[in-house]
Scaffold this motif. Sequence first.
Motif, PDB file in Angstrom:
ATOM      1  N   ASN A  84       0.811  -1.216   0.000  1.00 51.79           N
ATOM      2  CA  ASN A  84       0.000   0.000   0.000  1.00 51.79           C
ATOM      3  C   ASN A  84       0.848   1.271   0.000  1.00 51.79           C
ATOM      4  O   ASN A  84       0.334   2.362   0.213  1.00 51.79           O
ATOM      5  CB  ASN A  84      -0.966   0.001   1.182  1.00 51.79           C
ATOM      6  N   LYS A  85       2.124   1.135  -0.266  1.00 55.31           N
ATOM      7  CA  LYS A  85       3.023   2.285  -0.310  1.00 55.31           C
ATOM      8  C   LYS A  85       3.247   2.719  -1.767  1.00 55.31           C
ATOM      9  O   LYS A  85       3.267   1.880  -2.666  1.00 55.31           O
ATOM     10  CB  LYS A  85       4.369   1.939   0.325  1.00 55.31           C
ATOM     11  N   PHE A  86       3.425   4.015  -1.970  1.00 56.44           N
ATOM     12  CA  PHE A  86       3.756   4.470  -3.311  1.00 56.44           C
ATOM     13  C   PHE A  86       4.512   5.795  -3.263  1.00 56.44           C
ATOM     14  O   PHE A  86       4.421   6.563  -2.300  1.00 56.44           O
ATOM     15  CB  PHE A  86       2.516   4.618  -4.193  1.00 56.44           C
ATOM     16  N   LYS A  87       5.263   6.034  -4.308  1.00 59.99           N
ATOM     17  CA  LYS A  87       5.898   7.333  -4.535  1.00 59.99           C
ATOM     18  C   LYS A  87       5.799   7.659  -6.007  1.00 59.99           C
ATOM     19  O   LYS A  87       6.203   6.858  -6.857  1.00 59.99           O
ATOM     20  CB  LYS A  87       7.368   7.325  -4.108  1.00 59.99           C
ATOM     21  N   SER A  88       5.267   8.814  -6.317  1.00 57.95           N
ATOM     22  CA  SER A  88       5.144   9.257  -7.698  1.00 57.95           C
ATOM     23  C   SER A  88       5.899  10.563  -7.867  1.00 57.95           C
ATOM     24  O   SER A  88       5.737  11.499  -7.074  1.00 57.95           O
ATOM     25  CB  SER A  88       3.676   9.462  -8.069  1.00 57.95           C
ATOM     26  N   VAL A  89       6.749  10.620  -8.888  1.00 59.08           N
ATOM     27  CA  VAL A  89       7.489  11.842  -9.212  1.00 59.08           C
ATOM     28  C   VAL A  89       7.182  12.206 -10.657  1.00 59.08           C
ATOM     29  O   VAL A  89       7.410  11.407 -11.567  1.00 59.08           O
ATOM     30  CB  VAL A  89       9.009  11.663  -9.017  1.00 59.08           C
ATOM     31  N   GLN A  90       6.672  13.409 -10.860  1.00 60.19           N
ATOM     32  CA  GLN A  90       6.361  13.909 -12.199  1.00 60.19           C
ATOM     33  C   GLN A  90       7.219  15.130 -12.485  1.00 60.19           C
ATOM     34  O   GLN A  90       7.416  15.975 -11.601  1.00 60.19           O
ATOM     35  CB  GLN A  90       4.879  14.269 -12.291  1.00 60.19           C
ATOM     36  N   THR A  91       7.723  15.197 -13.696  1.00 57.81           N
ATOM     37  CA  THR A  91       8.624  16.282 -14.076  1.00 57.81           C
ATOM     38  C   THR A  91       8.083  17.005 -15.302  1.00 57.81           C
ATOM     39  O   THR A  91       7.767  16.375 -16.313  1.00 57.81           O
ATOM     40  CB  THR A  91      10.035  15.738 -14.393  1.00 57.81           C
ATOM     41  N   VAL A  92       7.974  18.336 -15.189  1.00 56.17           N
ATOM     42  CA  VAL A  92       7.524  19.144 -16.318  1.00 56.17           C
ATOM     43  C   VAL A  92       8.230  20.490 -16.246  1.00 56.17           C
ATOM     44  O   VAL A  92       8.285  21.131 -15.199  1.00 56.17           O
ATOM     45  CB  VAL A  92       5.985  19.321 -16.310  1.00 56.17           C
ATOM     46  N   MET A  93       8.831  20.893 -17.340  1.00 60.32           N
ATOM     47  CA  MET A  93       9.504  22.191 -17.450  1.00 60.32           C
ATOM     48  C   MET A  93      10.496  22.413 -16.309  1.00 60.32           C
ATOM     49  O   MET A  93      10.603  23.500 -15.739  1.00 60.32           O
ATOM     50  CB  MET A  93       8.472  23.318 -17.491  1.00 60.32           C
ATOM     51  N   GLY A  94      11.212  21.346 -15.957  1.00 56.57           N
ATOM     52  CA  GLY A  94      12.236  21.444 -14.928  1.00 56.57           C
ATOM     53  C   GLY A  94      11.721  21.413 -13.506  1.00 56.57           C
ATOM     54  O   GLY A  94      12.505  21.458 -12.552  1.00 56.57           O
ATOM     55  N   ASN A 127      -5.695   0.592   2.254  1.00 50.67           N
ATOM     56  CA  ASN A 127      -6.248  -0.635   1.677  1.00 50.67           C
ATOM     57  C   ASN A 127      -5.781  -0.896   0.256  1.00 50.67           C
ATOM     58  O   ASN A 127      -6.192  -1.887  -0.357  1.00 50.67           O
ATOM     59  CB  ASN A 127      -7.780  -0.583   1.696  1.00 50.67           C
ATOM     60  N   SER A 128      -4.945  -0.027  -0.296  1.00 47.27           N
ATOM     61  CA  SER A 128      -4.516  -0.196  -1.684  1.00 47.27           C
ATOM     62  C   SER A 128      -3.510  -1.335  -1.817  1.00 47.27           C
ATOM     63  O   SER A 128      -2.937  -1.807  -0.835  1.00 47.27           O
ATOM     64  CB  SER A 128      -3.926   1.107  -2.224  1.00 47.27           C
ATOM     65  N   LYS A 129      -3.319  -1.790  -3.046  1.00 49.32           N
ATOM     66  CA  LYS A 129      -2.464  -2.941  -3.350  1.00 49.32           C
ATOM     67  C   LYS A 129      -1.423  -2.551  -4.406  1.00 49.32           C
ATOM     68  O   LYS A 129      -1.597  -1.581  -5.140  1.00 49.32           O
ATOM     69  CB  LYS A 129      -3.304  -4.103  -3.902  1.00 49.32           C
ATOM     70  N   THR A 130      -0.359  -3.347  -4.486  1.00 51.09           N
ATOM     71  CA  THR A 130       0.615  -3.119  -5.548  1.00 51.09           C
ATOM     72  C   THR A 130      -0.070  -3.186  -6.907  1.00 51.09           C
ATOM     73  O   THR A 130       0.147  -2.342  -7.780  1.00 51.09           O
ATOM     74  CB  THR A 130       1.751  -4.153  -5.487  1.00 51.09           C
ATOM     75  N   ILE A 131      -0.914  -4.210  -7.097  1.00 52.61           N
ATOM     76  CA  ILE A 131      -1.736  -4.327  -8.297  1.00 52.61           C
ATOM     77  C   ILE A 131      -3.139  -3.859  -7.937  1.00 52.61           C
ATOM     78  O   ILE A 131      -3.836  -4.495  -7.136  1.00 52.61           O
ATOM     79  CB  ILE A 131      -1.772  -5.778  -8.815  1.00 52.61           C
TER      80      ILE A 131
END
Length: 228
Positions: A84-94, A127-131
């Motif tokens: 149930n862990k996540f990390k999201s990194v988004q890159t736009v215009m530096g 409650n989230s899952k990897t899938i």
Amino acid sequence: MKKIILPFFCAIVFSTPAMAQKTSTATIKSEAATSQITPKQVIDNYLTALGGKAKLESVKSAIIENVINAQGMDINSTTKKMGNKFKSVQTVMGQEMTQVFDGEKGYRSQMGNKSDIPAEQIAELKNSKTIDALGYDASKFQAVTVEKIDGKDYNVLSSEKGKFYFDAATGLLYKAGSPQGDAIMKSYMTVDGIKFPELIEAEGGGQKVSIRTTKVTLNSGVSDADFK
């Protein structure tokens, strides 16, 4: 623009099935009819279509790389998931936009501003899952209806929180809702015998966003240190 895209995109990607809310039915061409199959059968068929429940449960971590197109701009995104862990990194215009959840708490960071994930979202994220597909709970749905979109039959699961359209022929999820809008799975890709959405078209809050998955890495390259 940048301050709008991150929350909307995160809602599409990180909403568990239980978090989805009301979706638009503007494209439905006929009235719904009650199906003889059960919600459990629809979900089981979906898991089978993706590669099988046992195979999905064998995935302990995933790295998903996307290119998001919004308002004419391409945004590169990398999401790491483990349970149930996540990390999201988004890159736009530096500029980097980050969202992290460590299984208990999380934050969003964008353009120098950092804020905690709202408390009302934490219970669902736990409650989230990897899938994501493994998060569907048949007990949340009372019945299955059959609806047509552009002449095709879809088995629809509905609750007070949302509607989910599964292709009656393939078993795959076609359309789902989120707090901010609708997401349509236009195509799927197969990685290590498991299907993942390849192209998602999403709309909500006055935005149209396409999310194309370019690479999926399973069971490698993710550790607890990523979610600090």
